[in-house]
Design a protein around this motif. Structure first.
Motif, PDB file in Angstrom:
ATOM      1  N   ALA A 235       1.907   7.397  -6.706  1.00 42.68           N
ATOM      2  CA  ALA A 235       0.752   8.476  -7.021  1.00 42.68           C
ATOM      3  C   ALA A 235       1.247   9.816  -6.536  1.00 42.68           C
ATOM      4  O   ALA A 235       1.388  10.589  -7.282  1.00 42.68           O
ATOM      5  CB  ALA A 235      -0.318   7.869  -6.779  1.00 42.68           C
ATOM      6  N   ALA A 236       1.642   9.879  -5.127  1.00 39.79           N
ATOM      7  CA  ALA A 236       1.886  10.871  -4.663  1.00 39.79           C
ATOM      8  C   ALA A 236       3.252  11.623  -5.057  1.00 39.79           C
ATOM      9  O   ALA A 236       3.229  13.093  -5.529  1.00 39.79           O
ATOM     10  CB  ALA A 236       1.981  10.738  -2.993  1.00 39.79           C
TER      11      ALA A 236
ATOM     12  N   ARG B  15       2.468   1.785  -3.556  1.00 37.30           N
ATOM     13  CA  ARG B  15       1.329   2.272  -4.478  1.00 37.30           C
ATOM     14  C   ARG B  15       1.196   4.044  -4.299  1.00 37.30           C
ATOM     15  O   ARG B  15       0.785   4.750  -5.042  1.00 37.30           O
ATOM     16  CB  ARG B  15      -0.051   1.549  -4.410  1.00 37.30           C
ATOM     17  CG  ARG B  15       0.039  -0.081  -4.955  1.00 37.30           C
ATOM     18  CD  ARG B  15      -0.846  -0.720  -4.895  1.00 37.30           C
ATOM     19  NE  ARG B  15      -0.509  -2.176  -5.247  1.00 37.30           N
ATOM     20  CZ  ARG B  15      -1.498  -3.106  -5.368  1.00 37.30           C
ATOM     21  NH1 ARG B  15      -2.484  -3.180  -4.781  1.00 37.30           N
ATOM     22  NH2 ARG B  15      -1.341  -4.332  -5.802  1.00 37.30           N
ATOM     23  N   PHE B  16       0.830   4.205  -2.898  1.00 39.11           N
ATOM     24  CA  PHE B  16       0.613   5.474  -2.574  1.00 39.11           C
ATOM     25  C   PHE B  16       1.625   6.389  -2.819  1.00 39.11           C
ATOM     26  O   PHE B  16       1.668   7.608  -3.501  1.00 39.11           O
ATOM     27  CB  PHE B  16       0.467   5.752  -0.990  1.00 39.11           C
ATOM     28  CG  PHE B  16       0.494   6.974  -0.431  1.00 39.11           C
ATOM     29  CD1 PHE B  16      -0.517   8.140  -0.534  1.00 39.11           C
ATOM     30  CD2 PHE B  16       1.885   7.511   0.011  1.00 39.11           C
ATOM     31  CE1 PHE B  16      -0.342   9.221  -0.001  1.00 39.11           C
ATOM     32  CE2 PHE B  16       1.892   8.896   0.628  1.00 39.11           C
ATOM     33  CZ  PHE B  16       0.851   9.536   0.378  1.00 39.11           C
TER      34      PHE B  16
ATOM     35  N   ASP C 120       1.030  -1.088   0.051  1.00 35.88           N
ATOM     36  CA  ASP C 120      -0.144   0.129   0.123  1.00 35.88           C
ATOM     37  C   ASP C 120       0.870   1.295  -0.062  1.00 35.88           C
ATOM     38  O   ASP C 120       0.471   2.203  -0.663  1.00 35.88           O
ATOM     39  CB  ASP C 120      -0.860   0.069   1.115  1.00 35.88           C
ATOM     40  CG  ASP C 120      -2.030  -1.069   1.096  1.00 35.88           C
ATOM     41  OD1 ASP C 120      -2.040  -1.909   0.096  1.00 35.88           O
ATOM     42  OD2 ASP C 120      -2.476  -1.421   2.233  1.00 35.88           O
TER      43      ASP C 120
ATOM     44  N   ARG D 122      -7.379  13.200   0.570  1.00 37.65           N
ATOM     45  CA  ARG D 122      -7.020  14.346  -0.202  1.00 37.65           C
ATOM     46  C   ARG D 122      -5.532  14.947   0.114  1.00 37.65           C
ATOM     47  O   ARG D 122      -5.380  16.232   0.402  1.00 37.65           O
ATOM     48  CB  ARG D 122      -7.999  15.530  -0.006  1.00 37.65           C
ATOM     49  CG  ARG D 122      -9.413  15.143  -0.491  1.00 37.65           C
ATOM     50  CD  ARG D 122     -10.668  16.242  -0.137  1.00 37.65           C
ATOM     51  NE  ARG D 122     -10.100  17.134  -0.934  1.00 37.65           N
ATOM     52  CZ  ARG D 122     -10.230  17.481  -2.466  1.00 37.65           C
ATOM     53  NH1 ARG D 122     -10.956  16.622  -2.972  1.00 37.65           N
ATOM     54  NH2 ARG D 122      -9.966  18.624  -3.021  1.00 37.65           N
TER      55      ARG D 122
ATOM     56  N   THR E 110      -5.715   4.676   5.229  1.00 32.38           N
ATOM     57  CA  THR E 110      -6.592   5.595   4.621  1.00 32.38           C
ATOM     58  C   THR E 110      -6.001   6.972   4.271  1.00 32.38           C
ATOM     59  O   THR E 110      -5.444   7.591   5.365  1.00 32.38           O
ATOM     60  CB  THR E 110      -7.937   5.932   5.073  1.00 32.38           C
ATOM     61  OG1 THR E 110      -8.420   4.532   5.174  1.00 32.38           O
ATOM     62  CG2 THR E 110      -8.871   6.699   4.360  1.00 32.38           C
TER      63      THR E 110
ATOM     64  N   GLU F 269       0.135  13.551  -7.892  1.00 35.53           N
ATOM     65  CA  GLU F 269      -1.415  13.140  -8.102  1.00 35.53           C
ATOM     66  C   GLU F 269      -2.083  13.467  -6.652  1.00 35.53           C
ATOM     67  O   GLU F 269      -1.259  13.517  -5.682  1.00 35.53           O
ATOM     68  CB  GLU F 269      -1.564  11.738  -8.581  1.00 35.53           C
ATOM     69  CG  GLU F 269      -1.028  11.492  -9.690  1.00 35.53           C
ATOM     70  CD  GLU F 269      -1.096   9.817  -9.987  1.00 35.53           C
ATOM     71  OE1 GLU F 269      -1.941   9.232  -9.475  1.00 35.53           O
ATOM     72  OE2 GLU F 269      -0.632   9.493 -11.012  1.00 35.53           O
TER      73      GLU F 269
ATOM     74  N   ARG G 219      -2.021  15.708  -1.500  1.00 36.72           N
ATOM     75  CA  ARG G 219      -1.046  16.325  -2.746  1.00 36.72           C
ATOM     76  C   ARG G 219      -0.170  16.819  -2.106  1.00 36.72           C
ATOM     77  O   ARG G 219      -0.018  17.847  -1.521  1.00 36.72           O
ATOM     78  CB  ARG G 219      -2.068  17.098  -3.670  1.00 36.72           C
ATOM     79  CG  ARG G 219      -1.295  17.240  -5.169  1.00 36.72           C
ATOM     80  CD  ARG G 219      -1.791  18.578  -5.675  1.00 36.72           C
ATOM     81  NE  ARG G 219      -3.226  18.384  -6.405  1.00 36.72           N
ATOM     82  CZ  ARG G 219      -3.787  17.630  -7.283  1.00 36.72           C
ATOM     83  NH1 ARG G 219      -2.954  17.203  -8.144  1.00 36.72           N
ATOM     84  NH2 ARG G 219      -4.973  17.555  -7.522  1.00 36.72           N
TER      85      ARG G 219
ATOM     86  N   VAL H  34      -4.210  12.070  -3.678  1.00 41.09           N
ATOM     87  CA  VAL H  34      -4.385  10.800  -3.352  1.00 41.09           C
ATOM     88  C   VAL H  34      -5.523  10.816  -2.444  1.00 41.09           C
ATOM     89  O   VAL H  34      -5.511  11.354  -1.344  1.00 41.09           O
ATOM     90  CB  VAL H  34      -2.988  10.192  -2.541  1.00 41.09           C
ATOM     91  CG1 VAL H  34      -3.609   8.689  -2.239  1.00 41.09           C
ATOM     92  CG2 VAL H  34      -2.071  10.064  -3.427  1.00 41.09           C
ATOM     93  N   ASP H  35      -6.768  10.213  -2.765  1.00 48.21           N
ATOM     94  CA  ASP H  35      -7.956  10.381  -1.653  1.00 48.21           C
ATOM     95  C   ASP H  35      -8.332   8.991  -1.929  1.00 48.21           C
ATOM     96  O   ASP H  35      -9.033   8.739  -2.605  1.00 48.21           O
ATOM     97  CB  ASP H  35      -8.930  11.263  -2.191  1.00 48.21           C
ATOM     98  CG  ASP H  35     -10.016  11.496  -1.303  1.00 48.21           C
ATOM     99  OD1 ASP H  35     -10.098  10.727  -0.218  1.00 48.21           O
ATOM    100  OD2 ASP H  35     -11.045  12.092  -1.573  1.00 48.21           O
ATOM    101  N   ARG H  36      -7.906   7.949  -0.939  1.00 46.04           N
ATOM    102  CA  ARG H  36      -7.887   6.677  -1.219  1.00 46.04           C
ATOM    103  C   ARG H  36      -7.903   5.914   0.274  1.00 46.04           C
ATOM    104  O   ARG H  36      -7.179   6.082   1.133  1.00 46.04           O
ATOM    105  CB  ARG H  36      -6.804   6.141  -1.972  1.00 46.04           C
ATOM    106  CG  ARG H  36      -7.309   4.365  -2.469  1.00 46.04           C
ATOM    107  CD  ARG H  36      -6.226   4.239  -3.532  1.00 46.04           C
ATOM    108  NE  ARG H  36      -6.063   2.750  -3.652  1.00 46.04           N
ATOM    109  CZ  ARG H  36      -5.348   2.250  -4.555  1.00 46.04           C
ATOM    110  NH1 ARG H  36      -4.458   2.817  -5.332  1.00 46.04           N
ATOM    111  NH2 ARG H  36      -5.161   0.821  -4.436  1.00 46.04           N
TER     112      ARG H  36
END
Length: 329
Positions: free
Chosen positions: A126-127, A122-123, A119, A144, A141, A131, A146, A133-135
């Motif tokens: 994206a970060a 993957r975070f 996890d 929002r 968890t 991007e 960035r 990230v709101d997931r």
């Protein structure tokens, strides 16, 4: 021949404030990389920040930043800052670490290490690409998030892995893998689990080196390291997978019953010689090169103390760095 040649920093016995000369000596000797560990010494990032400022010839890497000891956002911010400081030179290695480092020392719950590593990887992908990230990930968890300063050149993401499940994850989703505590002859076994990786997949390995011809000293030090590491459940399972259960069983049994002296005595010289590289600097350099020939693209030495270094101080250290430099530089 490996085109990369790494050293674990900071070096023992040299204050961080005096490491400019160390980084210069490493680069002059043909070392291409400076990598950090994060256990109970320095953090993973401060030495690399100094190296980024003081020696632009070196590439930089963390091996590793644990996924439990910082929140996902702070991990991304720290990596982004170092990537901005050293554009294109930083490789971000993450991993689960251990229950002692994460739980006993940092008050984190060491649960589901594979899932947490996946996890976080993957975070970060994206970060660090800038991007939002709101997931809800399976193990945490993020709402929002960035980066305010996403790096122009995101760092390559590398994952510490020992056994097949994590090795498969590294091959499928990371830019490289970080190995530890294995012999050069074990490298093909580990890399057989990364066949789905792309052509630019990096393989870094930390190699403990004791550059001395005093074999008794090196083996005594090596035994202490083996009992410190290979009694940790993840490393014990790794070496069972590699086929060393029979040779390590007496050490594990003695350790379990609290007999530390017997545990040390149960480790044969042959095992120490496999897992801890020792000998003259020329022998050490040759044995490290064997890891490269087995498929490691970034062999990273972890220099341990020797009688010669204790007697000779910093001049002996700089001479040793030169002797351990990249072959054919």
């Amino acid at each position: 021949m490996s085109m990369r040649w790494g050293m674990t920093v900071p070096l023992g016995g040299v204050p961080l404030a005096d490491h400019a000369a160390v980084f210069t000596a490493l680069a002059d000797a043909g070392f291409t990389d400076a990598w950090t560990a994060e256990v109970a010494g320095t953090d993973a990032f401060t030495p690399l920040t100094l190296a980024a400022a003081w020696e632009p010839r070196l590439r930089l890497g963390t091996a590793i930043a644990p996924v439990y000891t910082r929140g996902p956002g702070l991990l991304a911010m720290t990596a982004a800052a170092l990537a901005e400081t050293a554009p294109g030179r930083f490789q971000f290695g993450i991993g689960a670490s251990s229950p002692v480092v994460a739980g006993d020392w940092n008050a984190a719950d060491f649960v589901k290490p594979f899932a947490r590593s996946r996890d976080t990887l993957r975070f970060l992908r994206a970060a660090l690409a800038g991007e939002m990230v709101d997931r809800e990930f399976p193990t945490f968890t993020v709402k929002r998030f960035r980066l305010e300063r996403p790096p122009a050149v995101p760092p390559r993401l590398m994952l510490a892995a020992l056994r097949p499940q994590m090795l498969h994850l590294a091959a499928a989703e990371a830019d490289g893998v970080i190995l530890n505590w294995l012999a050069a002859t074990d490298v093909p076994t580990a890399l057989a689990e990364t066949k789905e990786a792309g052509p630019d997949f990096a393989v870094a390995t930390r190699i403990f080196v004791v550059p001395t011809d005093d074999a008794g000293y090196a083996r005594t030090l090596g035994r202490r390291l083996i009992t410190s590491y290979l009694t940790v459940p993840a490393y014990a399972a790794f070496h069972r997978w590699l086929g060393r259960e029979e040779i390590l069983a007496p050490m594990w049994a003695a350790w379990e019953r609290g007999d530390r002296k017997a545990a040390l005595a149960a480790i044969p010289d042959s095992l120490v010689d496999e897992l801890v590289v020792h000998g003259t600097p020329e022998v050490v350099r040759s044995r490290v090169q064997a890891y490269a020939e087995a498929g490691v693209t970034i062999p990273v030495m972890a220099l341990l103390p020797t009688p010669e270094l204790e007697r000779g101080g910093f001049p002996a250290l700089t001479e040793l760095i030169a002797a351990l430099g990249r072959p054919g530089r």
